[in-house]
Write a protein that holds these residues in place. Structure first.
Motif, PDB file in Angstrom:
ATOM      1  N   ILE A 141       0.844  -1.193   0.000  1.00 23.91           N
ATOM      2  CA  ILE A 141       0.000   0.000   0.000  1.00 23.91           C
ATOM      3  C   ILE A 141       0.881   1.245   0.000  1.00 23.91           C
ATOM      4  N   LYS A 142       0.539   2.204  -0.818  1.00 19.51           N
ATOM      5  CA  LYS A 142       1.248   3.479  -0.869  1.00 19.51           C
ATOM      6  C   LYS A 142       0.318   4.603  -0.408  1.00 19.51           C
ATOM      7  N   LYS A 143       0.817   5.457   0.460  1.00 18.69           N
ATOM      8  CA  LYS A 143       0.111   6.683   0.793  1.00 18.69           C
ATOM      9  C   LYS A 143       0.665   7.776  -0.103  1.00 18.69           C
ATOM     10  N   VAL A 144      -0.231   8.491  -0.807  1.00 21.13           N
ATOM     11  CA  VAL A 144       0.241   9.455  -1.808  1.00 21.13           C
ATOM     12  C   VAL A 144      -0.232  10.869  -1.466  1.00 21.13           C
ATOM     13  N   ASN A 145       0.498  11.836  -2.000  1.00 19.27           N
ATOM     14  CA  ASN A 145       0.158  13.246  -1.857  1.00 19.27           C
ATOM     15  C   ASN A 145      -0.892  13.637  -2.903  1.00 19.27           C
ATOM     16  N   PRO A 146      -1.501  14.822  -2.748  1.00 18.30           N
ATOM     17  CA  PRO A 146      -2.485  15.267  -3.745  1.00 18.30           C
ATOM     18  C   PRO A 146      -1.947  15.294  -5.170  1.00 18.30           C
ATOM     19  N   ASP A 147      -0.616  15.489  -5.329  1.00 16.68           N
ATOM     20  CA  ASP A 147      -0.048  15.517  -6.678  1.00 16.68           C
ATOM     21  C   ASP A 147       0.361  14.124  -7.165  1.00 16.68           C
ATOM     22  N   LEU A 148      -0.025  13.106  -6.392  1.00 13.56           N
ATOM     23  CA  LEU A 148       0.200  11.692  -6.721  1.00 13.56           C
ATOM     24  C   LEU A 148       1.636  11.235  -6.542  1.00 13.56           C
ATOM     25  N   THR A 149       2.470  12.038  -5.904  1.00  9.40           N
ATOM     26  CA  THR A 149       3.789  11.539  -5.507  1.00  9.40           C
ATOM     27  C   THR A 149       3.628  10.697  -4.245  1.00  9.40           C
ATOM     28  N   VAL A 150       4.480   9.690  -4.112  1.00 14.28           N
ATOM     29  CA  VAL A 150       4.383   8.781  -2.972  1.00 14.28           C
ATOM     30  C   VAL A 150       4.888   9.472  -1.710  1.00 14.28           C
ATOM     31  N   GLN A 151       4.061   9.445  -0.690  1.00 12.67           N
ATOM     32  CA  GLN A 151       4.442  10.033   0.595  1.00 12.67           C
ATOM     33  C   GLN A 151       5.132   9.024   1.490  1.00 12.67           C
ATOM     34  N   GLU A 152       4.557   7.821   1.560  1.00 14.43           N
ATOM     35  CA  GLU A 152       5.167   6.773   2.384  1.00 14.43           C
ATOM     36  C   GLU A 152       4.596   5.413   2.007  1.00 14.43           C
ATOM     37  N   THR A 153       5.279   4.364   2.463  1.00 10.42           N
ATOM     38  CA  THR A 153       4.825   2.998   2.271  1.00 10.42           C
ATOM     39  C   THR A 153       4.615   2.378   3.642  1.00 10.42           C
ATOM     40  N   PRO A 154       3.374   2.299   4.115  1.00 11.16           N
ATOM     41  CA  PRO A 154       3.117   1.731   5.443  1.00 11.16           C
ATOM     42  C   PRO A 154       3.523   0.260   5.500  1.00 11.16           C
ATOM     43  N   ASP A 155       3.876  -0.187   6.702  1.00  9.31           N
ATOM     44  CA  ASP A 155       4.233  -1.582   6.909  1.00  9.31           C
ATOM     45  C   ASP A 155       3.013  -2.451   6.663  1.00  9.31           C
TER      46      ASP A 155
END
Length: 233
Positions: A141-155
């Motif tokens: 799962i990827k958490k993304v910013n409004p501009d669709l860049t990846v913010q983080e990858t949760p465990d």
């Protein structure tokens, strides 16, 4: 034994399947989808009664063409829902008898929930207070910013895909809904409202087959699983 009431909301599921029929009423191997869901709770020995929550314009249809026609004797009421699912569950809660101690909330569009899964959810709630069914996520799962860049990858080990049923002490769920109404809380499920109270909710491992039917592809999968069940049963 404490009285258990199941709330089955289908009022918020007004999208059409195939362009003509609402999801709960689409035909699956000769029967409306909703009847398969009701069967699971009709058959479960720990469920005392069912409250079905339908769109206002479908209450009469549900009572006559679903509940009466298919012998769903545990359905004690068919009530009109609201604009959103949360509104519909609130309407169902308002109809529960005083003797009810536990409330089970289950999506009408999850007809493949098993008796064993319902049992595990109830037993966990009876022992610990409140429980939700879910399964560990399979994909990253990827958490993304409004501009669709990846913010983080949760465990992934800490991530679960939440399903229903969800089981709560009646007093807890009613408090959560009162607070939601007062404070304008909007939850994506019932457990999220209970969590806002700071009350623990325990996860119960369910089954990946307990899908929520939302697309024509889901419907094909559902039909095949029901055929397999009938062949094995």
């Amino acid at each position: 034994m404490a009285k258990v009431t199941a709330l089955i909301p289908c009022a918020g599921q007004g999208k059409r399947m195939g362009g003509t029929v609402s999801k709960p009423f689409v035909e699956v191997i000769g029967r409306p989808l909703l009847t398969y869901t009701l069967d699971r709770f009709q058959e479960h020995p720990l469920i005392d009664e069912i409250i079905l929550i339908a769109r206002e314009d479908a209450v009469k249809y549900c009572r006559e063409e679903i509940v009466d026609k298919y012998g769903c004797s545990k359905v004690k009421a068919v009530v009109a829902g609201g604009k959103e699912r949360q509104d519909s569950v609130a309407n169902g809660l308002a109809c529960i008898e005083d003797r009810t101690e536990w409330v089970v909330v289950h999506d009408a569009a999850r007809p493949l929930v098993t008796i064993d899964t319902i049992t595990r959810a109830l037993q966990t709630a009876f022992e610990k207070g409140n429980a939700v069914v879910g399964v560990p996520v399979k994909d990253t799962i990827k958490k993304v910013n409004p501009d669709l860049t990846v913010q983080e990858t949760p465990d992934r080990q800490n991530l679960w895909q939440v399903q229903t049923p969800q089981v709560f002490k009646r007093s807890v769920l009613e408090l959560a809904y009162r607070e939601a109404a007062l404070k304008g809380w909007q939850g994506t499920d019932d457990a999220s409202l209970v969590e806002k109270l700071g009350i623990k909710v325990y996860m119960v491992k369910g089954e990946y087959s307990n899908i929520k039917v939302t697309t024509p592809e889901d419907l094909i999968f559902l039909q095949e699983l029901i055929r397999m069940e009938k062949q094995c049963g």
